[in-house]
Design an enzyme around this catalytic site. Sequence first.
Site, PDB file in Angstrom:
ATOM      1  N   GLN A 127       4.471  10.587   7.530  1.00 48.19           N
ATOM      2  CA  GLN A 127       3.672  10.881   6.523  1.00 48.19           C
ATOM      3  C   GLN A 127       3.431  12.470   6.468  1.00 48.19           C
ATOM      4  O   GLN A 127       3.391  13.019   5.347  1.00 48.19           O
ATOM      5  CB  GLN A 127       1.990  10.497   6.541  1.00 48.19           C
ATOM      6  CG  GLN A 127       1.886   9.083   6.406  1.00 48.19           C
ATOM      7  CD  GLN A 127       0.606   8.556   6.706  1.00 48.19           C
ATOM      8  OE1 GLN A 127      -0.278   9.130   6.994  1.00 48.19           O
ATOM      9  NE2 GLN A 127       0.449   7.234   6.356  1.00 48.19           N
ATOM     10  N   GLY A 140      -4.555   7.475   5.676  1.00 46.90           N
ATOM     11  CA  GLY A 140      -3.635   8.825   6.034  1.00 46.90           C
ATOM     12  C   GLY A 140      -2.915   9.134   4.787  1.00 46.90           C
ATOM     13  O   GLY A 140      -2.665  10.240   4.794  1.00 46.90           O
ATOM     14  N   GLU A 183       3.863  -0.182  12.291  1.00 44.59           N
ATOM     15  CA  GLU A 183       3.067  -0.703  11.847  1.00 44.59           C
ATOM     16  C   GLU A 183       2.850  -2.251  12.138  1.00 44.59           C
ATOM     17  O   GLU A 183       2.038  -3.074  12.115  1.00 44.59           O
ATOM     18  CB  GLU A 183       2.815  -0.727  10.225  1.00 44.59           C
ATOM     19  CG  GLU A 183       3.942  -1.259   9.620  1.00 44.59           C
ATOM     20  CD  GLU A 183       4.205  -0.379   8.293  1.00 44.59           C
ATOM     21  OE1 GLU A 183       4.294  -1.356   7.320  1.00 44.59           O
ATOM     22  OE2 GLU A 183       4.154   0.715   8.097  1.00 44.59           O
ATOM     23  N   HIS A 199      -3.044   6.492  14.753  1.00 45.10           N
ATOM     24  CA  HIS A 199      -3.372   5.982  13.661  1.00 45.10           C
ATOM     25  C   HIS A 199      -5.000   5.656  13.454  1.00 45.10           C
ATOM     26  O   HIS A 199      -5.706   6.542  13.757  1.00 45.10           O
ATOM     27  CB  HIS A 199      -2.802   4.558  13.748  1.00 45.10           C
ATOM     28  CG  HIS A 199      -0.963   4.646  13.124  1.00 45.10           C
ATOM     29  ND1 HIS A 199      -0.722   3.909  12.231  1.00 45.10           N
ATOM     30  CD2 HIS A 199      -0.143   5.704  13.522  1.00 45.10           C
ATOM     31  CE1 HIS A 199       0.589   4.332  12.102  1.00 45.10           C
ATOM     32  NE2 HIS A 199       0.904   5.380  12.893  1.00 45.10           N
ATOM     33  N   SER A 239       9.134   6.071  12.146  1.00 42.95           N
ATOM     34  CA  SER A 239       9.001   5.523  10.927  1.00 42.95           C
ATOM     35  C   SER A 239       9.906   6.001   9.796  1.00 42.95           C
ATOM     36  O   SER A 239       9.363   6.286   8.577  1.00 42.95           O
ATOM     37  CB  SER A 239       7.493   5.482  10.415  1.00 42.95           C
ATOM     38  OG  SER A 239       6.533   4.682  11.368  1.00 42.95           O
ATOM     39  N   LYS A 248       0.859  -1.316  -0.008  1.00 45.52           N
ATOM     40  CA  LYS A 248      -0.007   0.105  -0.115  1.00 45.52           C
ATOM     41  C   LYS A 248       0.919   1.152   0.080  1.00 45.52           C
ATOM     42  O   LYS A 248       0.594   2.158  -0.595  1.00 45.52           O
ATOM     43  CB  LYS A 248      -1.049  -0.036   1.266  1.00 45.52           C
ATOM     44  CG  LYS A 248      -1.640   1.401   1.283  1.00 45.52           C
ATOM     45  CD  LYS A 248      -2.346   1.525   2.659  1.00 45.52           C
ATOM     46  CE  LYS A 248      -1.314   2.267   3.611  1.00 45.52           C
ATOM     47  NZ  LYS A 248      -1.487   2.602   5.071  1.00 45.52           N
ATOM     48  N   LYS A 289      -9.064  -2.537   3.981  1.00 47.43           N
ATOM     49  CA  LYS A 289      -8.354  -1.283   3.798  1.00 47.43           C
ATOM     50  C   LYS A 289      -7.159  -1.522   3.054  1.00 47.43           C
ATOM     51  O   LYS A 289      -6.652  -1.014   2.204  1.00 47.43           O
ATOM     52  CB  LYS A 289      -8.016  -0.786   5.043  1.00 47.43           C
ATOM     53  CG  LYS A 289      -7.270   0.291   5.319  1.00 47.43           C
ATOM     54  CD  LYS A 289      -6.977   0.723   6.666  1.00 47.43           C
ATOM     55  CE  LYS A 289      -6.012   1.820   6.878  1.00 47.43           C
ATOM     56  NZ  LYS A 289      -6.565   3.259   6.111  1.00 47.43           N
TER      57      LYS A 289
END
Length: 438
Positions: free
Chosen positions: A181, A105, A323, A350, A208, A35, A420
């Site tokens: 992100q 996100g 994650e 999250h 991350s 993803k 998802k």
Amino acid sequence: MTSAPAPSTATPADLWEAPVGEAALAATVEVPGSKSLTNRLLVLAALADGPGVLRGALRSRDSDLMAAALRSLGVEVTQGETPSTLHVVPGTLRGDVDVDCGLAGTVMRFLPPVAALADGPVRFDGDAGARVRPMGPVLDALRGLGVGVDDGGRGLLPFTVTGHQGVRGGTVDVDASGSSQFVSGMLLAAARFDQGLTLRHTGPTLPSLPHIAMTVETLREVGVEVDDSRPGIWQVSPGPIAARDVHVEPDLSNAAPFLGAALVVGGSVSIPGWPTVTTQPGAMLPELLTAMGGTATLADGVMTVTGTGEIHGIDVDLHAAGELAPNVAALAALADSPSRLRGIAHLRGHETDRLAALATEITRLGGRCEQTSDGLVITPRPLHGATFRTYHDHRMATTAAMIGLRVPGVQVEDVDTTAKTLPGFTGMWDRMLAGGPA
């Protein structure tokens, strides 16, 4: 610390009883495309200097929301000869459109900088759970570059970004402590800014990092010049984004519940297509599963994890791969000694507050799972069946499935939330247990 959401309203018809693993595993699982890579590559293809193709792309709710959002902005995204082949033709980015972020996100944080290049207002909204996920750092960064943003001062969905067919670029400071992100979203569109972008991270932590490395690598692969030689500072030069015909790696993080199942039940699970070099955080899995009692081997692009049914506790910093924490927590709840998962405070922002949710649901099954300032301490206890809530979070659902391999009567609420990122999860799970290709 925040608490888990309100009590469940699920009925028995909404529940999936996780199957118990009755025999040692001997399965091969085909994991769909990443993803994280799919949605980064879609954004870059939409901003490229010509038509491109993504092969092996993930087709899930998150990636389909990204494709739909790009279509609304004037980009042509069409399915090719297979569902996982996507053809992308860039177009003039248009405004006066609505973007549905769902719970993704990557959509809510990657597309506002793209919307700033459109010719009018772009309105963003999403699911109820998305409306509490922080957006302020990206929106403030865009304001700092002269982009019109209306969020009512909340730093949350819904909001409107008003584009004027260009962004001047320059230098911005971003506190990305809550999510990597925030950095990736700004970097992905930065080559299209008039002056490019210099982004400086100002917060106390940066979670991350592999995801930021993934963004930088995908930018370089399309010919964008990125200087990341200084810690916490990224400089993207203005210039074209090259169109590509590219293959998407399998999602290594989505391999976690399947490979982890080998430790819970015993036997072996294999994942083909495992890259030898990758920026995906899921690359930590073999090391983590080995530390918890399994063995991992990579041969001819196939990752195989073998377990005996014995699981050992672990003390690990998952700051770079948060994650993976929910599935590691499932193993920790079944282990023979306590575990401490550190460096994952950012998981509170999250799809749900994952730390509160994991603590609540593992405790509901009879376990002991305590929140710390930056993670979880899990002390194994005998577990029993009960309803396991997912809070619309795909990784909570796969965590429940893993625990259910050993604990009869684990009933998973809204298991279809796995769509998802992992459509058809329950069928894959059943086929894995049956010993066939999943």
